[in-house]
Scaffold this active site. Structure first.
Site, mmCIF file in Angstrom:
data_model
loop_
_atom_site.group_PDB
_atom_site.id
_atom_site.type_symbol
_atom_site.label_atom_id
_atom_site.label_comp_id
_atom_site.label_asym_id
_atom_site.label_seq_id
_atom_site.Cartn_x
_atom_site.Cartn_y
_atom_site.Cartn_z
ATOM 1 N N GLY A 92 0.816 -1.218 0.000
ATOM 2 C CA GLY A 92 0.000 0.000 0.000
ATOM 3 C C GLY A 92 0.842 1.258 0.000
ATOM 4 O O GLY A 92 2.059 1.213 0.103
ATOM 5 N N LYS A 114 3.914 12.547 -2.789
ATOM 6 C CA LYS A 114 4.807 11.472 -2.328
ATOM 7 C C LYS A 114 5.691 12.028 -1.215
ATOM 8 O O LYS A 114 6.488 12.935 -1.452
ATOM 9 C CB LYS A 114 5.663 10.973 -3.486
ATOM 10 C CG LYS A 114 6.512 9.755 -3.131
ATOM 11 C CD LYS A 114 7.099 9.141 -4.388
ATOM 12 C CE LYS A 114 8.090 8.032 -4.078
ATOM 13 N NZ LYS A 114 8.657 7.468 -5.310
ATOM 14 N N GLY A 127 6.865 7.599 6.280
ATOM 15 C CA GLY A 127 5.954 8.278 5.363
ATOM 16 C C GLY A 127 6.564 9.477 4.650
ATOM 17 O O GLY A 127 5.867 10.195 3.942
ATOM 18 N N ARG A 184 2.783 14.144 -8.080
ATOM 19 C CA ARG A 184 2.872 13.453 -9.372
ATOM 20 C C ARG A 184 1.478 13.110 -9.880
ATOM 21 O O ARG A 184 0.523 13.040 -9.101
ATOM 22 C CB ARG A 184 3.741 12.205 -9.230
ATOM 23 C CG ARG A 184 3.239 11.242 -8.172
ATOM 24 C CD ARG A 184 4.222 10.109 -7.957
ATOM 25 N NE ARG A 184 3.678 9.093 -7.055
ATOM 26 C CZ ARG A 184 4.283 7.952 -6.782
ATOM 27 N NH1 ARG A 184 5.453 7.666 -7.335
ATOM 28 N NH2 ARG A 184 3.727 7.075 -5.973
ATOM 29 N N ARG A 191 -2.176 -0.224 -9.510
ATOM 30 C CA ARG A 191 -1.026 -1.043 -9.911
ATOM 31 C C ARG A 191 -1.438 -2.486 -10.154
ATOM 32 O O ARG A 191 -2.512 -2.899 -9.711
ATOM 33 C CB ARG A 191 0.011 -1.028 -8.766
ATOM 34 C CG ARG A 191 0.556 0.346 -8.501
ATOM 35 C CD ARG A 191 0.600 0.642 -6.996
ATOM 36 N NE ARG A 191 0.845 2.065 -6.776
ATOM 37 C CZ ARG A 191 2.041 2.621 -6.766
ATOM 38 N NH1 ARG A 191 3.110 1.864 -6.871
ATOM 39 N NH2 ARG A 191 2.187 3.907 -6.628
ATOM 40 N N ASP A 261 4.149 -4.297 -7.451
ATOM 41 C CA ASP A 261 3.481 -3.116 -6.878
ATOM 42 C C ASP A 261 3.969 -1.832 -7.549
ATOM 43 O O ASP A 261 3.399 -0.769 -7.339
ATOM 44 C CB ASP A 261 3.702 -3.040 -5.366
ATOM 45 C CG ASP A 261 5.157 -3.199 -4.980
ATOM 46 O OD1 ASP A 261 5.732 -4.269 -5.262
ATOM 47 O OD2 ASP A 261 5.741 -2.248 -4.422
ATOM 48 N N ASP A 271 6.911 5.130 -9.829
ATOM 49 C CA ASP A 271 7.727 4.836 -8.645
ATOM 50 C C ASP A 271 9.218 4.861 -8.967
ATOM 51 O O ASP A 271 9.931 3.852 -8.868
ATOM 52 C CB ASP A 271 7.322 3.504 -8.002
ATOM 53 C CG ASP A 271 6.047 3.662 -7.184
ATOM 54 O OD1 ASP A 271 5.332 4.656 -7.401
ATOM 55 O OD2 ASP A 271 5.773 2.809 -6.326
HETATM 56 P P1 AMP Z 1 8.862 1.800 -3.161
HETATM 57 O O1 AMP Z 1 10.197 1.165 -3.057
HETATM 58 O O2 AMP Z 1 8.900 3.309 -3.066
HETATM 59 O O3 AMP Z 1 8.092 1.353 -4.351
HETATM 60 O O4 AMP Z 1 8.071 1.356 -1.859
HETATM 61 C C1 AMP Z 1 7.756 0.009 -1.529
HETATM 62 C C2 AMP Z 1 6.774 -0.004 -0.384
HETATM 63 O O5 AMP Z 1 7.378 0.578 0.787
HETATM 64 C C3 AMP Z 1 5.505 0.806 -0.632
HETATM 65 O O6 AMP Z 1 4.447 0.172 0.034
HETATM 66 C C4 AMP Z 1 5.842 2.132 0.001
HETATM 67 O O7 AMP Z 1 4.694 2.860 0.328
HETATM 68 C C5 AMP Z 1 6.636 1.706 1.226
HETATM 69 N N1 AMP Z 1 7.561 2.755 1.674
HETATM 70 C C6 AMP Z 1 8.724 3.139 1.088
HETATM 71 N N2 AMP Z 1 9.307 4.132 1.768
HETATM 72 C C7 AMP Z 1 8.499 4.415 2.826
HETATM 73 C C8 AMP Z 1 8.553 5.345 3.904
HETATM 74 N N3 AMP Z 1 9.549 6.210 4.040
HETATM 75 N N4 AMP Z 1 7.539 5.331 4.787
HETATM 76 C C9 AMP Z 1 6.514 4.475 4.673
HETATM 77 N N5 AMP Z 1 6.414 3.568 3.691
HETATM 78 C C10 AMP Z 1 7.389 3.534 2.772
HETATM 79 MG MG MG Z 2 6.438 1.509 -4.989
#
Ligand code: AMP
Ligand code: MG
Length: 502
Positions: A92, A114, A127, A184, A191, A261, A271
């Site tokens: 998610g 983001k 987050g 964005r 997805r 995802d 992403d």
């Molecule tokens: P990504 O590598 O950006 O595609 O992220 C993979 C998963 O990790 C997704 O569910 C993101 O929402 C979560 N995620 C990545 N970075 C963070 C963060 N700093 N805080 C919370 N969730 C994160």
């Molecule tokens: Mg991602």
């Protein structure tokens, strides 16, 4: 400006808003507010995109989620995914937050922040997003757009005025870094993993509902009320995905984290994380340190990985069908669509009139040369397209990185190529389709270094330059971003290696 949240109206959602990270089976989204960022400042604003979305205002408090316009209702998507080949269950939007959709002449566009703070899907994350990765996403997604590669776009980049703690190399040395938020856009941020998640829940009703929502909202020409309709829609998903990855391959882009995802149902590049651009040609090159052990997401593997990811999507969609066997045809469509897109790309990049069987050999020999001599393949093709056809001139251009390049000569290949094109390759097509400018990691890093010190000039220059990637411009002569990769970039973090820590 009309804002709406069609997904919240049409698909099942979390009965709770906000709150701690948790499992939320059977839903597509959770309502959630952005974390307050009172010190946000607008750093990059995409006038052209803002205008095409109906004249959005560049007020920073809107684009960090602090000020909601009527009709906005922030929510985080719920999805799952296969990460590096393993089913990771619920992921998610852990740090993305959709504000809603705006209506444009070409359809609805979802607008998403983001780095706006924690959501029910943040798991142990904060987050947030850091400036370096936000600037990379902003500039690279816009560059891809102007290169003609299907992609999400970037509307704004705000710094938050708050520091974020990151362990950049996962080596136990965390440091504070400036935080930022990119806004964005895409038709939607649904997805492959959004569908997989509902299939994993065993919730066929929700799966049907999400499919109908995506199709009726974004692809009204399709009707998914029977097997034939579902197959027809997925056939388009397959074709779009093939187009997208062919765009990556043609420009030397490596996404770096092709988990399911991170696969848009609209066939868009989304992403942006530890991506990179192949410099010294190597099919096994990956920019992502996490990917080094298996090189699952290396340059040459990308078309097969998209196929693998598509197969996982089809497995999920099989639950909506009476005769799932019909889905095999979709994989066939994917393979054929990629094959023909790749041929077309080579026709254009080599200035050919059409594709002949033997051209495969010509391409293979060129790739072998590029690998042996560590050639930067996009600038090589561009130089050829400019009529530079001697080994000596190509070596002088600095795009051949081998320590001792003399042992391999490109002269005999050029001879073959000129023979194949009867001495007249279509240079105009080559110049129209092989870029002069792509935002290499070392170039982005120089812009990041300055931006972290409060100087956004380089970032702004790049945001301008990337709008005309195929044009050779006078301003490029001696510009800080032009020319071959400098040697310092080989060992500099952010240039030669990247992690997912963003
Ligand atoms: P990504 O590598 O950006 O595609 O992220 C993979 C998963 O990790 C997704 O569910 C993101 O929402 C979560 N995620 C990545 N970075 C963070 C963060 N700093 N805080 C919370 N969730 C994160
Ligand atoms: Mg991602």
């Amino acid at each position: 400006m009309m804002w709406s949240t069609p997904m919240l109206q049409a698909t099942p959602g979390d009965p709770l808003a906000g709150g701690n990270p948790r499992q939320v089976p059977g839903v597509c989204w959770s309502r959630c507010d952005a974390t307050a960022m009172p010190n946000a400042e607008m750093r990059l604003w995409n006038d052209e995109l803002a205008a095409s979305l109906g004249g959005l205002q560049s007020n920073p408090s809107i684009w960090v989620g602090g000020h909601l316009i009527e009709g906005m209702e922030p929510y985080a998507h719920r999805y799952g995914g296969h990460q590096f080949g393993n089913w990771a269950h619920q992921l998610g939007d852990g740090r993305a937050l959709s504000l809603g959709h705006v209506k444009t002449p070409s359809g609805l566009t979802e607008v998403q922040l983001k780095g706006a703070g924690r959501t029910p899907y943040s798991r142990s994350g904060d987050g947030r997003a850091v400036l370096r990765s936000s600037l990379r996403e902003y500039l690279c997604s816009e560059a891809m757009y102007y290169l003609g590669v299907p992609t999400s776009r970037a509307l704004s980049l705000c710094t938050t005025g708050e520091d974020v703690r990151r362990d950049m190399f996962y080596d136990g040395r965390p440091a504070m870094e400036p935080g930022a938020i990119v806004t964005r856009t895409a038709p939607s941020f649904v997805r492959f993993g959004s569908f997989q998640m509902l299939a994993a829940d065993g919730d066929v009703d929700a799966l049907h509902t999400l499919m109908e929502h995506v199709v009726t909202t974004h692809e009204p020409d399709h009707h998914v009320n029977d097997d034939a309709g579902v197959v027809a829609w997925l056939t388009d998903v397959a074709k779009r995905s093939a187009e997208m990855v062919c765009g990556w391959m043609r420009h030397g882009f490596v996404h770096g984290v092709m988990n399911t995802d991170n696969m848009s149902i609209h066939g868009l590049t989304i992403d942006y994380g530890p991506f990179g651009w192949v410099e010294a040609h190597d099919p096994s090159w990956t920019p992502n340190t996490t990917d080094l052990p298996g090189r699952r997401y290396c340059y040459a593997a990308q078309p097969d990985v998209v196929g693998w990811n598509l197969a996982r999507l089809l497995e999920a969609m099989a639950f909506t069908m009476n005769d799932p066997e019909l889905l095999h045809a979709v994989m066939e469509v994917y393979r054929e669509a990629y094959r023909s897109a790749r041929q077309q790309a080579w026709i254009e990049r080599l200035g050919l009139d059409e594709w002949n069987e033997e051209d495969e050999l010509l391409v293979r020999d060129l790739q072998q040369f590029m690998y042996d001599s560590k050639v930067d393949h996009v600038p090589l093709l561009r130089h050829l397209g400019e009529g530079v056809t001697t080994s000596e001139a190509l070596h002088d251009a600095g795009i051949i990185y081998a320590a001792e390049p003399d042992h391999v000569s490109i002269d005999s290949w050029i001879e073959q190529w000129l023979e194949r094109t009867s001495g007249a390759p279509n240079l105009a097509v080559m110049q129209r389709t092989v870029p002069v400018f792509t935002p290499r990691n070392w170039v982005l890093q120089l812009a990041i270094d300055d931006a972290e010190q409060g100087d956004w000039n380089k970032a702004e220059e790049l945001a301008e330059r990337l709008m005309r990637p195929f044009e050779r411009l006078d301003e490029d002569e001696g510009a800080w971003w032009s020319g071959p990769r400098p040697n310092w970039a080989l060992s500099r973090p952010g240039c030669s290696m990247l992690s997912c820590s963003s």
